[in-house]
Scaffold this active site. Sequence first.
Site, short mmCIF file in Angstrom:
data_model
loop_
_atom_site.label_atom_id
_atom_site.label_comp_id
_atom_site.label_asym_id
_atom_site.label_seq_id
_atom_site.Cartn_x
_atom_site.Cartn_y
_atom_site.Cartn_z
CD GLU A 121 -3.26 0.28 2.06
OE1 GLU A 121 -4.20 -0.48 1.77
OE2 GLU A 121 -3.09 0.72 3.21
CD GLU A 178 -2.36 0.83 -4.83
OE1 GLU A 178 -2.36 -0.02 -3.92
OE2 GLU A 178 -3.38 1.10 -5.50
CB CYS A 207 -7.23 -3.52 5.17
SG CYS A 207 -7.30 -2.06 6.18
CB SER A 246 -4.95 0.81 -1.72
OG SER A 246 -4.09 -0.29 -1.83
CE LYS A 268 -10.81 -8.42 7.62
NZ LYS A 268 -10.02 -7.99 6.45
CD GLU A 292 -11.39 -9.49 3.06
OE1 GLU A 292 -11.06 -9.89 4.19
OE2 GLU A 292 -10.91 -8.47 2.54
CD GLU A 297 -13.33 -10.99 -5.47
OE1 GLU A 297 -14.24 -11.78 -5.76
OE2 GLU A 297 -13.53 -9.89 -4.93
CB CYS A 321 -10.46 -4.19 13.70
SG CYS A 321 -10.32 -4.04 11.94
FE1 HC1 Z 1 -8.96 -5.83 11.04
FE2 HC1 Z 1 -7.21 -6.03 9.24
S1 HC1 Z 1 -7.14 -4.49 10.90
S2 HC1 Z 1 -9.38 -5.41 8.83
O1 HC1 Z 1 -9.88 -4.54 11.40
O2 HC1 Z 1 -6.55 -4.80 7.95
O3 HC1 Z 1 -11.07 -7.88 11.07
O4 HC1 Z 1 -8.10 -6.62 13.83
O5 HC1 Z 1 -7.55 -8.37 10.75
O6 HC1 Z 1 -7.47 -8.22 7.17
O7 HC1 Z 1 -4.45 -6.82 10.00
C1 HC1 Z 1 -10.32 -7.06 11.12
C2 HC1 Z 1 -8.50 -6.29 12.83
C3 HC1 Z 1 -7.79 -7.30 10.51
C4 HC1 Z 1 -7.28 -7.41 7.97
C5 HC1 Z 1 -5.47 -6.57 9.68
#
Ligand code: HC1
Length: 581
Positions: free
Chosen positions: A283, A286, A309, A329, A368, A371, A376, A514
């Site tokens: 990141e 980029e 993220c 990003s 998550k 996700e 993909e 988070c």
């Molecule tokens: Fe998160 Fe991340 S900070 S998004 O909040 O970018 O869930 O803790 O795991 O993937 O590292 C969540 C937290 C986490 C990702 C990271």
Amino acid sequence: MISLNIDGKYVKVPEGSTILDAAKQLGIDIPTLCHLKLDDAVGMVNKSASCRICVVEVKGRRNLAPACATPVVEGMEVRTNTIRVMNARKTVLELLLSDHPKECLTCAKSGNCELQELAERFCIREVRFQGEESTYKKDHSPALERDMDKCVMCRRCETMCNDVQTVGVLSGINRGFSSVVAPAFERPLVDTVCTFCGQCAAVCPTGALVERDYSWQVIEALADPDKVVVVQTAPAVRAALGEEFGLEPGTLVTGKMVAALRQMGFDYVFDTDFAADLTIMEEASEFLDRLNRFLAGDKDVRMPILTSCCPAWVKFFEHQFPELLDVPSSAKSPQQMFGAVAKNFFAKKLGIPREKLVVVSVMPCLAKKYEASRPEFSENGNPDVDISISTRELAHLIKRSNIDFMSLEDQDFDRPLGESTGAGVIFGTTGGVIEAAVRTAVEWATKKPLEKIDFTELRGMQGCREAWVQVGDLKLHIGIAHGLGNARHLLQAIKEGRGEMFHAIEIMACPGGCVGGGGQPYHHGNFDIVRKRAEALYREDAGKPIRKSHENPEIIKLYEEFLGKPMSETAHHLLHTHYFK
Ligand code: HC1
Ligand code: SF4
């Protein structure tokens, strides 16, 4: 200031306060169910006053008054515990229970249900009223389960989804006995613009909205002799897991968590923080690439760069701002970078096919789960992350495995995918991702070691914040938003070209980042708990020997051995993604 008397005690409160606020100041605990006030920084108040559990007697008034919605007036005399009040609360509870499934023993919310707690507090031993019971179709999505038979129409989820997140999926529909909170036309959540942020589930007082539980799949994977099972733990989990074992909010349990996972039988206990460091490598590269092109006058380059993220935030902009898909990003989230590296690098190192490796993630987040299921992020139907469970599910797994969590000795993560820096740790709180990126980007841009590692100007809990960071002759303008309503505010300004230009913006869907995720132990509206978790992550960062992602020795080795350099072809293929309308 307004003076009033509650249960014989005098108190002075600011004009506009409610009876509930005044009682709180006196330490008088008026029971509530629908009421929820998160924090001034987040600005969430559920104003529905629908449950009527908080009714009190006010001298001179014929009807009982809901304490949460009745403003104080000078000289008011309030009684919170008369027989009339207690009888009304009991009746309200019995009416709610008359249309509530009696499956408390098997409900996912058992032990955490606010209705159950009230029924116990008011000694409800039988329900006088019997009648029709609701029978709604259950809704299963990859992240959330909805069982509207358990809905008490408190409208907290609606406030969260509409007012805080501005997604607008949930609202009260139908009338009378058929009233329910649901998406329009009672469509399943997967067919709506739901981001799976899970904030509705985080504030639901009953079992109407809960996470999709995948913990049994973890048990099955661990019991399968043909599988090698690795686990990655997100930064925010270590700051909250202890709450499930009676520890004070903000107690770090990193070492005990690792020990518990190893005792459960995971073959390798790794850290999402390692992948957070990897995310920063990509990141920050980029960002500097875009910034240099922008400063050189390239009109095609999109600024500001937005972090990517948070999967609920990604789904939000895909639905709500499809014209800005090339602004965030392209870096995958740490969860997904970890999965890609585990399946394409670590499996090879072990000499096994990717199908034999099971990647489990422990996340503070429900999005998550969604996700991990995005097509993909899989190869020939084999996902990079096989199973994603929440902090709450991990706590249940530990308890089910007969592990005495409190007596565990601290252990450390396995290598190589368990090595991380302080920058990776602070990903778990609002402002942490951008601070981690700034530490690396500034050092790379100036080619000089940072004078100070802590960028405290980027920290805090204000919903929308901005800060300036000096890099040589340039002042970087950084924006931070947490809560999707705040993100919408910033995005709208970018879309309309309003306001001073930002260079980079961090966005996290959940209030607090988070640490306030929808999969964390329930905070029951006490936002101080979220603050304490954030402070714990800053403490862990401060105590780490290495605090900049680009100095992580295992990350340096990974580039040398496998990825080449940031933004290389391999890195692009494995660590970057694209977004869809
Ligand atoms: Fe998160 Fe991340 S900070 S998004 O909040 O970018 O869930 O803790 O795991 O993937 O590292 C969540 C937290 C986490 C990702 C990271
Ligand atoms: Fe709304 Fe988030 Fe709940 Fe989806 S998960 S319904 S976006 S609050």
